[in-house]
Design an enzyme around this catalytic site. Structure first.
Site, PDB file in Angstrom:
ATOM      1  N   GLU A  99      -5.257 -10.571   1.722  1.00 10.26           N
ATOM      2  CA  GLU A  99      -5.514 -10.194   0.253  1.00 10.26           C
ATOM      3  C   GLU A  99      -5.554 -11.401  -0.733  1.00 10.26           C
ATOM      4  O   GLU A  99      -4.976 -11.905  -1.235  1.00 10.26           O
ATOM      5  CB  GLU A  99      -4.631  -9.156  -0.439  1.00 10.26           C
ATOM      6  CG  GLU A  99      -4.261  -8.030   0.447  1.00 10.26           C
ATOM      7  CD  GLU A  99      -3.930  -6.990  -0.343  1.00 10.26           C
ATOM      8  OE1 GLU A  99      -4.318  -5.832  -0.564  1.00 10.26           O
ATOM      9  OE2 GLU A  99      -2.735  -6.991  -1.004  1.00 10.26           O
ATOM     10  N   SER A 109     -10.406  -5.231  -4.197  1.00  8.93           N
ATOM     11  CA  SER A 109     -11.549  -4.715  -4.743  1.00  8.93           C
ATOM     12  C   SER A 109     -12.566  -3.979  -3.748  1.00  8.93           C
ATOM     13  O   SER A 109     -13.613  -4.229  -3.623  1.00  8.93           O
ATOM     14  CB  SER A 109     -12.240  -5.620  -5.618  1.00  8.93           C
ATOM     15  OG  SER A 109     -11.630  -6.205  -6.588  1.00  8.93           O
ATOM     16  N   HIS A 155       3.528  -8.392  -0.828  1.00 10.57           N
ATOM     17  CA  HIS A 155       2.326  -8.185  -1.563  1.00 10.57           C
ATOM     18  C   HIS A 155       2.467  -9.289  -2.558  1.00 10.57           C
ATOM     19  O   HIS A 155       3.448  -9.645  -3.339  1.00 10.57           O
ATOM     20  CB  HIS A 155       2.339  -6.735  -2.170  1.00 10.57           C
ATOM     21  CG  HIS A 155       0.878  -6.464  -2.569  1.00 10.57           C
ATOM     22  ND1 HIS A 155       0.537  -6.960  -4.063  1.00 10.57           N
ATOM     23  CD2 HIS A 155       0.125  -5.790  -2.489  1.00 10.57           C
ATOM     24  CE1 HIS A 155      -0.505  -6.584  -4.391  1.00 10.57           C
ATOM     25  NE2 HIS A 155      -1.172  -5.697  -3.268  1.00 10.57           N
ATOM     26  N   GLU A 208       1.642  -9.294  -5.600  1.00  8.49           N
ATOM     27  CA  GLU A 208       2.257  -8.970  -6.952  1.00  8.49           C
ATOM     28  C   GLU A 208       3.746  -8.944  -6.899  1.00  8.49           C
ATOM     29  O   GLU A 208       4.753  -9.531  -7.712  1.00  8.49           O
ATOM     30  CB  GLU A 208       1.791  -7.613  -7.289  1.00  8.49           C
ATOM     31  CG  GLU A 208       0.573  -7.300  -7.808  1.00  8.49           C
ATOM     32  CD  GLU A 208      -0.307  -6.144  -7.506  1.00  8.49           C
ATOM     33  OE1 GLU A 208       0.305  -5.181  -7.148  1.00  8.49           O
ATOM     34  OE2 GLU A 208      -1.677  -6.208  -7.514  1.00  8.49           O
ATOM     35  N   ASN A 240      -2.489   1.699  -1.298  1.00  3.10           N
ATOM     36  CA  ASN A 240      -1.459   1.095  -1.858  1.00  3.10           C
ATOM     37  C   ASN A 240      -1.686   1.570  -3.390  1.00  3.10           C
ATOM     38  O   ASN A 240      -2.356   1.007  -4.046  1.00  3.10           O
ATOM     39  CB  ASN A 240      -1.567  -0.426  -1.874  1.00  3.10           C
ATOM     40  CG  ASN A 240      -0.342  -1.237  -2.903  1.00  3.10           C
ATOM     41  OD1 ASN A 240       0.634  -0.423  -3.302  1.00  3.10           O
ATOM     42  ND2 ASN A 240      -0.371  -2.650  -3.015  1.00  3.10           N
ATOM     43  N   LYS A 280       0.725   1.260  -5.656  1.00  5.70           N
ATOM     44  CA  LYS A 280       1.199   0.541  -6.524  1.00  5.70           C
ATOM     45  C   LYS A 280       2.107   1.467  -7.564  1.00  5.70           C
ATOM     46  O   LYS A 280       2.411   2.403  -7.325  1.00  5.70           O
ATOM     47  CB  LYS A 280       0.281  -0.591  -7.245  1.00  5.70           C
ATOM     48  CG  LYS A 280      -0.710  -1.165  -6.674  1.00  5.70           C
ATOM     49  CD  LYS A 280      -1.582  -2.184  -7.097  1.00  5.70           C
ATOM     50  CE  LYS A 280      -2.213  -2.843  -5.949  1.00  5.70           C
ATOM     51  NZ  LYS A 280      -2.986  -4.195  -6.448  1.00  5.70           N
ATOM     52  N   GLY A 287      -8.069  -6.227  -7.924  1.00  8.33           N
ATOM     53  CA  GLY A 287      -8.034  -5.406  -9.184  1.00  8.33           C
ATOM     54  C   GLY A 287      -8.959  -6.066  -9.999  1.00  8.33           C
ATOM     55  O   GLY A 287      -9.075  -5.955 -11.352  1.00  8.33           O
TER      56      GLY A 287
HETATM   57  P1  13P Z   1      -7.456  -3.429  -5.526  1.00  6.83           P
HETATM   58  O1  13P Z   1      -8.092  -2.665  -4.404  1.00  6.83           O
HETATM   59  O2  13P Z   1      -7.258  -2.658  -6.755  1.00  6.83           O
HETATM   60  O3  13P Z   1      -8.350  -4.716  -5.759  1.00  6.83           O
HETATM   61  O4  13P Z   1      -6.118  -3.780  -5.054  1.00  6.83           O
HETATM   62  C1  13P Z   1      -5.880  -4.385  -3.736  1.00  6.83           C
HETATM   63  C2  13P Z   1      -4.584  -4.498  -3.517  1.00  6.83           C
HETATM   64  O5  13P Z   1      -3.604  -5.337  -4.168  1.00  6.83           O
HETATM   65  C3  13P Z   1      -3.907  -3.643  -2.263  1.00  6.83           C
HETATM   66  O6  13P Z   1      -2.722  -3.902  -1.833  1.00  6.83           O
END
Ligand code: 13P
Length: 250
Positions: free
Chosen positions: A167, A212, A95, A97, A9, A11, A173
């Protein structure tokens, strides 16, 4: 036996040049990934570039969201029919976010999930708890509520044609990865909840872990019984790291 899936992803990251280099790097190493399926979910504006570069390769691609309307006055949104023009296989929906920064509710996510399937794509449905919810001991309730919202509208059979990504929001992150045991516990809860509704769906649905995940922790996580791969943020932006996770999934 469920095939592992490792999906990147990206982003809101990348440029024409960086994506070109990243995809070159992934394609150069993809032959060493024998068992896992690999996909990347790109920002909308780069889907055309990604499609041109990856078509005919072993790497699938997708978008990071979709609107649930067919067309019309929805400034800034993208319809499923538009994604069709770019050969997407997957669409990430729900997601954290999108849920926390842009206020998408369980009902919004459900509509987007259904629009994804109606458009012929496979939703990667994200679920997961906030840190305060974990600390309050409500992780299972939160995840079950997020799943129920979709199941109640779309039906359990629809889950058989999607990918679920667990997640934990506190692990995204932050470098704070869930332990394999913590992740497995939630994955097992999800699968047993689904099994209560339809054993075949529960047995076949891929449940990815996201938060992560890196080359050095991927093997242990994906080695757990109910963890079928990863949804990768930061580490999907470097070909070497992403391929490291893909080979760990072998
Ligand atoms: P990270 O791998 O950067 O923690 O992000 C995970 C994520 O949100 C994948 O959709």
């Amino acid at each position: 036996m469920r095939q592992p899936l490792v999906a990147g992803n990206w982003k809101m990251n990348g440029s024409r040049d960086s994506i070109n280099d990243l995809l070159d790097g992934i394609l150069a190493g993809i032959d060493s990934v024998e068992k896992a399926e690999v996909a990347v979910c790109a920002p909308y504006v780069y889907l055309s570039q990604v499609a041109d570069k990856l078509s005919g390769s072993a790497v699938a691609w997708g978008s990071q969201n979709v609107n649930d309307n067919e067309s019309g006055a929805f400034t800034g949104e993208i319809a499923a029919s538009m994604l069709k023009d770019f050969g997407c296989k997957y669409v990430i929906v729900g997601h954290s976010e999108r849920r926390t920064i842009y206020g998408e509710t369980d009902a919004d996510v459900t509509r987007r999930f259904m629009a994804t399937q109606a458009g012929g794509f496979i939703p990667i449905l994200c679920v997961g708890e906030l840190l305060e919810e974990r600390e309050a001991g409500t992780t299972n309730e939160v995840v079950a509520r997020q799943l129920d919202a979709v199941i109640n509208e779309a039906g359990i059979a629809a889950i058989g044609n999607c990918v679920i990504a667990y997640e934990p929001v506190w692990a995204i992150g932050t470098g704070k990865v869930a332990t394999p045991e913590q992740a497995q516990e939630v994955h097992a809860m999800i699968r047993s909840k689904l099994a209560g509704l339809d054993a075949d769906v529960a047995a076949k649905v891929q449940i990815l872990y996201g938060g992560s995940m890196k080359p050095d922790n991927a093997k242990e996580l994906i080695g757990m019984e109910d963890i079928d791969g990863g949804l990768i943020g930061g580490a999907s932006l470097k070909a070497e790291d992403f391929l490291g996770i893909c080979t760990a999934a072998n």
